[in-house]
Enzyme design. Structure first.
Site, short mmCIF file in Angstrom:
data_model
loop_
_atom_site.label_atom_id
_atom_site.label_comp_id
_atom_site.label_asym_id
_atom_site.label_seq_id
_atom_site.Cartn_x
_atom_site.Cartn_y
_atom_site.Cartn_z
N HIS A 1 0.86 -1.19 0.00
CA HIS A 1 0.00 0.00 0.00
C HIS A 1 0.90 1.24 0.00
CE1 HIS A 1 1.05 0.10 4.21
NE2 HIS A 1 0.50 -1.10 4.40
N SER B 1 -2.65 -0.33 6.38
CA SER B 1 -2.23 -1.68 6.77
C SER B 1 -2.76 -2.65 5.73
CB SER B 1 -2.82 -2.03 8.14
OG SER B 1 -2.75 -3.43 8.35
N SER B 2 -1.97 -3.69 5.46
CA SER B 2 -2.42 -4.71 4.50
C SER B 2 -3.67 -5.40 5.03
CB SER B 2 -1.31 -5.75 4.28
OG SER B 2 -0.14 -5.08 3.86
N HIS C 1 4.06 1.31 2.19
CA HIS C 1 5.25 0.62 1.68
C HIS C 1 5.94 1.47 0.60
CE1 HIS C 1 2.76 -3.03 2.89
NE2 HIS C 1 3.87 -3.18 3.59
N GLN D 1 6.03 -15.97 12.02
CA GLN D 1 5.53 -14.90 12.89
C GLN D 1 4.02 -14.98 13.08
OE1 GLN D 1 7.20 -11.89 10.04
NE2 GLN D 1 5.41 -10.69 10.58
N VAL E 1 1.78 6.14 7.30
CA VAL E 1 0.96 6.77 6.25
C VAL E 1 -0.50 6.42 6.55
CG1 VAL E 1 0.49 6.85 3.77
CG2 VAL E 1 2.84 6.62 4.59
N ASP F 1 4.17 -0.29 12.98
CA ASP F 1 4.54 -1.44 13.83
C ASP F 1 5.67 -0.97 14.75
OD1 ASP F 1 3.07 -3.91 12.51
OD2 ASP F 1 3.74 -2.60 10.92
N GLN G 1 7.77 -3.50 16.75
CA GLN G 1 8.62 -4.22 15.78
C GLN G 1 9.83 -3.38 15.39
OE1 GLN G 1 7.27 -6.59 12.19
NE2 GLN G 1 7.64 -4.65 11.15
O1 PAF Z 1 6.11 -5.67 9.01
C1 PAF Z 1 6.12 -6.64 8.23
O2 PAF Z 1 5.57 -6.61 7.12
C2 PAF Z 1 6.80 -7.93 8.67
O3 PAF Z 1 6.68 -8.13 10.04
C3 PAF Z 1 8.27 -8.00 8.23
C4 PAF Z 1 9.11 -6.90 8.89
C5 PAF Z 1 8.38 -7.89 6.72
C6 PAF Z 1 8.89 -9.35 8.66
O4 PAF Z 1 8.21 -10.41 8.09
#
Ligand code: PAF
Length: 283
Positions: free
Chosen positions: A38, A190-191, A41, A65, A181, A155, A158
């Protein structure tokens, strides 16, 4: 029509392309993604282009994950559209390994991040998550050997975890966190937003509205605990089940009691229907 990015699926092909860049003394920025790209990214791709000569985008829906109860199977996979968007964005290379390339038979190593990864936020509700993220991101970093790695602040935990991981493993790259964004009504891109029904989508901006309102009140000196409790109630009134709405130290993610314990970051995770959304904002 712009030239599509080079698409590679094997580590040998990836290394060949990276070696070509290095031979020309070109720097590399990596944008790690799980696809379903999106505008958020694409902003990371643009920032990568400002910082480095070449931008590599990884697209890999990382099974480690996701818990068995989560949406690994249904996670949106839109590689054709993603390549079109990356062609338009003029990305140089797409690294799209298969699960067997990333985790071949006998794969037996998993990072166990601590610190921000055990802050009691996402980790409390998704205990498998940061081990999976840290492991796959460490692999992406060693495969691509980027000078810069671009992550969205949406995130936030993360971002803290991968920044610390790169530092702790002495990886010679700079992790860059970029502002979230948002849609016009404030919903963080978000996806997973595609999962929202029409009604849920109308409710969803309550998360950002609440973060903004809480941040303003905390900044004005109102007691943090009271402001956040009212914020949680407000989110619940919009049909969300709240996992957490918390104020934490922006760098360590340690709990904060007053403004003086800051800088403060407010972080929220909540579920509407079957969709879980997260967001955050600085005070
Ligand atoms: O944020 C994400 O899309 C995922 O957690 C990542 C960092 C690509 C790791 O798989």
């Amino acid at each position: 029509m712009a030239k599509p990015p080079i698409l590679v699926h094997t580590i040998a092909a990836l290394r060949r392309e990276i070696a070509r860049y290095r031979k020309n003394r070109e720097t590399v920025a990596l944008v790690p993604t799980m696809g379903a790209l999106h505008r958020g990214h694409l902003a990371l791709v643009r920032e990568g282009q400002k910082r480095a000569d070449r931008v590599v985008v990884s697209i890999f829906v990382n099974p480690t994950q996701f818990a068995p109860t989560e949406d690994f199977g249904s996670y949106p996979r839109t590689i054709k559209k993603d390549i079109e968007a990356l062609t338009e964005a003029k990305a140089d290379l797409v690294w799209a390994p298969s699960p067997a390339t990333m985790y071949p038979q006998g794969f037996a190593t998993r990072l166990a991040p601590e610190g921000a990864a055990l802050a009691g936020l996402e980790d409390k509700f998704r205990p498998h998550f940061f081990g999976g993220v840290a492991t796959v991101v460490a692999k992406l970093f060693t495969q691509v050997t980027p000078d810069y790695a671009m992550f969205g602040q949406k995130d936030y935990q993360q971002l803290r975890v991968v920044t610390q991981m790169a530092k702790d493993l002495d990886l010679p790259l700079k992790v860059i966190g970029m502002a979230t964004v948002r849609e016009k009504d404030g919903l963080a891109m978000s996806s997973r937003n595609v999962y929202l029904s029409e009604l849920e989508r109308r409710h969803a901006p309550v998360l950002y509205r609440t973060l903004k309102n809480c941040a303003a009140r905390i900044k004005a000196g109102e007691p943090i605990a009271m402001v956040l409790e009212e914020g949680r109630m407000h989110i619940r009134q919009a049909e969300f089940a709240v996992d957490y709405l918390e104020g934490r130290h922006a760098a360590t993610l340690a709990p904060v009691a007053t403004l003086k314990d800051g800088p403060i970051r407010l972080l929220v995770a909540a579920k509407i229907g079957t969709t879980r959304l997260i967001d955050n904002l600085g005070v």
